[in-house]
Design a protein around this motif. Structure first.
Motif, PDB file in Angstrom:
ATOM      1  N   PRO A  48       0.808  -1.228   0.000  1.00 24.45           N
ATOM      2  CA  PRO A  48       0.000   0.000   0.000  1.00 24.45           C
ATOM      3  C   PRO A  48       0.841   1.279   0.000  1.00 24.45           C
ATOM      4  O   PRO A  48       0.443   2.285  -0.559  1.00 24.45           O
ATOM      5  CB  PRO A  48      -0.816  -0.115   1.297  1.00 24.45           C
ATOM      6  CG  PRO A  48      -0.792  -1.552   1.645  1.00 24.45           C
ATOM      7  CD  PRO A  48       0.511  -2.093   1.149  1.00 24.45           C
ATOM      8  N   LEU A  49       2.016   1.211   0.653  1.00 23.91           N
ATOM      9  CA  LEU A  49       2.880   2.388   0.743  1.00 23.91           C
ATOM     10  C   LEU A  49       4.326   1.926   0.796  1.00 23.91           C
ATOM     11  O   LEU A  49       4.678   1.079   1.612  1.00 23.91           O
ATOM     12  CB  LEU A  49       2.546   3.198   2.005  1.00 23.91           C
ATOM     13  CG  LEU A  49       3.333   4.494   2.211  1.00 23.91           C
ATOM     14  CD1 LEU A  49       2.900   5.560   1.192  1.00 23.91           C
ATOM     15  CD2 LEU A  49       3.137   5.020   3.634  1.00 23.91           C
ATOM     16  N   THR A  59       2.176   5.602  -3.233  1.00 22.69           N
ATOM     17  CA  THR A  59       1.054   4.687  -3.084  1.00 22.69           C
ATOM     18  C   THR A  59       0.247   4.618  -4.373  1.00 22.69           C
ATOM     19  O   THR A  59       0.063   5.622  -5.069  1.00 22.69           O
ATOM     20  CB  THR A  59       0.122   5.089  -1.922  1.00 22.69           C
ATOM     21  OG1 THR A  59      -0.931   4.132  -1.809  1.00 22.69           O
ATOM     22  CG2 THR A  59      -0.469   6.475  -2.130  1.00 22.69           C
ATOM     23  N   ASP A  61      -2.611   2.619  -3.961  1.00 19.67           N
ATOM     24  CA  ASP A  61      -3.764   2.029  -3.290  1.00 19.67           C
ATOM     25  C   ASP A  61      -4.899   3.047  -3.185  1.00 19.67           C
ATOM     26  O   ASP A  61      -4.706   4.157  -2.685  1.00 19.67           O
ATOM     27  CB  ASP A  61      -3.337   1.554  -1.892  1.00 19.67           C
ATOM     28  CG  ASP A  61      -4.448   0.843  -1.157  1.00 19.67           C
ATOM     29  OD1 ASP A  61      -4.612  -0.359  -1.361  1.00 19.67           O
ATOM     30  OD2 ASP A  61      -5.142   1.518  -0.361  1.00 19.67           O
TER      31      ASP A  61
END
Length: 408
Positions: A48-49, A59, A61
């Protein structure tokens, strides 16, 4: 340009290419490839990061991107007040300020461009769109779609919105195209100097327009904001910067939205046939274009205090890159995200106009212009086809084209 800035740019560009050569996907994205989507998937695969070797947190996401864009702990300015060397900002504009100044400026501008008022623009937009189609057909129906159509409509609308007199419109158009180069990949000293000069020229032009509107008021945004200027709720520098920012921001996204949507129609003939059979699908065409090929591919936010995000500790002043072009294709949110489908059911909110306090003021207007333009293509140009190779913008922020040769 100062010698130290020139040296900084050279060092930055060399470092960017070095990191990209080592396989860092975000560094490769910043090289502005024609097809960034495989690189977005590499970013997504890292979680996600993750922290790029360039030092930026990245990111792809959707959920996390939405959170960052809405979180007041992330701003648009570094705590030190410094600017990134690869960026040019409009001083005193909403683009480069955080609360409380951002909220004050936004509140003043909203009445003139709120979604409720935008619908009243439809007849004027439809009339001008028809004029553009007629001009295109009268010239033989062969042209660069971007310069003959996609650029013309948004420039007309923003000129009307801001009250730019006819004699200033050619200069405003020219300066806008020059300023748009500030989002090009690999900035050079010459490019930065030219963009800075064009911003300065636009500022001078709007100082003249403000004086003209004071002498001859209209129904435009400048006229509506003159009372705030006289009452001290808005400075002249802020009003000039707001107009300059809207001249660029109100054009650039819409130009590329119209171009991208038209290209996608030609690349998906089954979808185009469906659309020609029902031009009322224009809102769906624009919605899916915003998801699949969003004009604004990336946002950056600056961490305003030490915090934890997605299990990572981010110190204050860290940069977070939000890959909106990737988040809008997040398979956790959009099933079969790599398929362009104008019948796709409405889903989670798109990130194409940002979110939170920096949500695009002109989003409703951009959608309206796109819908009118694409409906006109479906009705008036049913045999439109591409007749040569396209040339894309060399930008990691803006997804659009410079050359799009078509024939009707």
């Amino acid at each position: 340009m100062a010698r130290d800035t020139t040296a900084q740019l050279a060092v930055w560009n060399e470092y960017l290419w070095s990191v990209g050569d080592q396989g860092d996907p975000y560094a490769l994205i910043l090289r502005a490839p024609d097809d960034p989507y495989p690189l977005y998937e590499e970013v997504r695969a890292r979680g996600p990061l993750h922290r790029s070797a360039l030092g930026t947190w990245v990111t792809a996401d959707h959920k996390l991107s939405s959170k960052v864009l809405r979180d007041r702990r992330f701003g648009v300015r570094q705590l030190s007040g410094e600017k990134a060397i690869e960026s040019i900002e409009f001083d005193n504009s909403m683009l480069g300020v955080d609360p409380p100044d951002h909220g004050r400026l936004r509140k003043l501008a909203i009445p003139a461009i709120n979604p409720g008022q935008m619908e009243s623009w439809r007849p004027r937009i439809e009339t001008y769109t028809e004029e553009l189609v007629e001009k295109f057909l009268a010239a033989g129906g062969r042209a660069n779609f971007m310069t003959a159509f996609a650029q013309q409509l948004p420039n007309y609308v923003i000129s009307e919105l801001l009250g730019i007199p006819d004699r200033h419109r050619p200069a405003a158009f020219r300066l806008t195209r020059r300023m748009a180069r500030m989002i090009e990949s690999e900035p050079t000293p010459q490019l930065v100097e030219d963009v800075t000069g064009s911003v300065a020229e636009l500022y001078l032009m709007f100082e003249d327009i403000i004086a003209l509107r004071r002498a001859d008021p209209g129904d435009d945004l400048v006229t509506q904001l003159l009372p705030a200027l006289d009452e001290g709720r808005l400075s002249k520098a802020e009003l000039v910067a707001l107009c300059a920012f809207l001249t660029l921001g109100g054009v650039e996204t819409t130009v590329n939205l119209i171009g991208n949507a038209t290209l996608l129609m030609l690349e998906h003939p089954d979808q185009f046939e469906m659309f020609k059979g029902d031009p009322g699908l224009a809102p769906a065409v624009i919605q899916e274009t915003l998801r699949f090929e969003t004009p604004t591919q990336q946002y950056r936010r600056i961490v305003q205090e030490d915090l934890e995000l997605a299990g990572q500790v981010l110190p204050a002043d860290s940069q977070v890159a939000i890959c909106a072009g990737a988040a809008n294709r997040d398979p956790e949110v959009y099933p079969d995200p790599g398929r362009f489908d104008i019948t796709r059911p409405p889903g989670r909110e798109l990130l194409s106009f940002s979110l939170g306090i920096h949500f695009c003021l002109g989003a409703a207007l951009a959608r309206l212009e796109g819908e009118v333009a694409l409906a006109a293509v479906a009705r008036r140009l049913p045999n439109l086809r591409r007749i040569g190779p396209i040339r894309r913008r060399k930008s990691y922020v803006i997804r659009g084209m410079l050359q799009f040769p078509v024939a009707a």
